[in-house]
Design an enzyme around this catalytic site. Sequence first.
Site, PDB file in Angstrom:
ATOM      1  N   HIS A  54       0.826  -1.213   0.000  1.00  0.00           N
ATOM      2  CA  HIS A  54       0.000   0.000   0.000  1.00  0.00           C
ATOM      3  C   HIS A  54       0.855   1.256   0.000  1.00  0.00           C
ATOM      4  O   HIS A  54       0.388   2.329  -0.369  1.00  0.00           O
ATOM      5  CB  HIS A  54      -0.930   0.021   1.218  1.00  0.00           C
ATOM      6  N   HIS A  80       6.609   6.984   5.813  1.00  0.00           N
ATOM      7  CA  HIS A  80       6.103   6.415   4.570  1.00  0.00           C
ATOM      8  C   HIS A  80       5.487   7.538   3.743  1.00  0.00           C
ATOM      9  O   HIS A  80       5.319   8.657   4.226  1.00  0.00           O
ATOM     10  CB  HIS A  80       5.098   5.287   4.834  1.00  0.00           C
ATOM     11  N   HIS A  99       4.598  10.886   5.853  1.00  0.00           N
ATOM     12  CA  HIS A  99       4.121  10.766   7.228  1.00  0.00           C
ATOM     13  C   HIS A  99       5.228  10.183   8.097  1.00  0.00           C
ATOM     14  O   HIS A  99       5.664   9.059   7.870  1.00  0.00           O
ATOM     15  CB  HIS A  99       2.897   9.849   7.302  1.00  0.00           C
ATOM     16  N   THR A 168      -4.995   7.073   8.388  1.00  0.00           N
ATOM     17  CA  THR A 168      -5.630   7.262   7.079  1.00  0.00           C
ATOM     18  C   THR A 168      -5.763   5.962   6.291  1.00  0.00           C
ATOM     19  O   THR A 168      -6.123   5.979   5.121  1.00  0.00           O
ATOM     20  CB  THR A 168      -4.852   8.294   6.246  1.00  0.00           C
ATOM     21  N   THR A 169      -5.441   4.828   6.916  1.00  0.00           N
ATOM     22  CA  THR A 169      -5.743   3.512   6.358  1.00  0.00           C
ATOM     23  C   THR A 169      -6.362   2.681   7.477  1.00  0.00           C
ATOM     24  O   THR A 169      -6.258   3.038   8.656  1.00  0.00           O
ATOM     25  CB  THR A 169      -4.477   2.791   5.837  1.00  0.00           C
TER      26      THR A 169
END
Length: 224
Positions: A54, A80, A99, A168-169
Amino acid sequence: MYAEVGHEFRYDSKGGKGPDKWGSLDPAWRACSTGKMQSRNYVASHSVLQNTGHNIMLKWESGAGSIVLSGTEYQLQQIHWHSPSEHVLKGIRYNMEAHLVHKSRDGKVAVISILYKFGQPDPFLASLENHLKAVTDKTGAETVVGVTNPMSIHMESPGFYRYIGSLTTPPCTENVIWTILTQVRTVSREQEDLIRIAANDESGTNARPLQPLNGRLVTLSKLR
């Protein structure tokens, strides 16, 4: 922010696993649908670069120093990247966002965000170029980078925005302290390509759609 390697979700709508469905894919991810809150002392440390499927993530296996927010120490664990950005400043969604993920001893999370627009190559990503090429299109691949100093990541900024949000995931955990630097950096298109290719679906992005504020307060602090 990140989800565990191997967890199945998508950034497009195919297969019923897109952002509007994240909250129903796993009971632990319910906040993706129902959530309403979506001084640094860094040191050089051993690091590994990983393609999670991801995103591309650089992990400091023993931490890389810390920041202190409201009296709580948060240790830097990883950085990441997302493309495009997951935050918008003055209506602009930028080409990429980094981030820097920090955790406290009791599991609280604080993230520093850096926004990027297309321009000159980013020096920190340039230093990782060979490692990025080794993992960018290989889900689960890892490469040992060695000792990496987070002070090499340009974080100088005249100010920052701060609010309480979420990962955010999936699992979209809330009560994350977000700090968004107002200084926008530059990244080359080639560097952004290496980051974006890591997404394991056909959406061409690994950024969550923008979320409503839901009454949350966003503060702006100016440092100069």
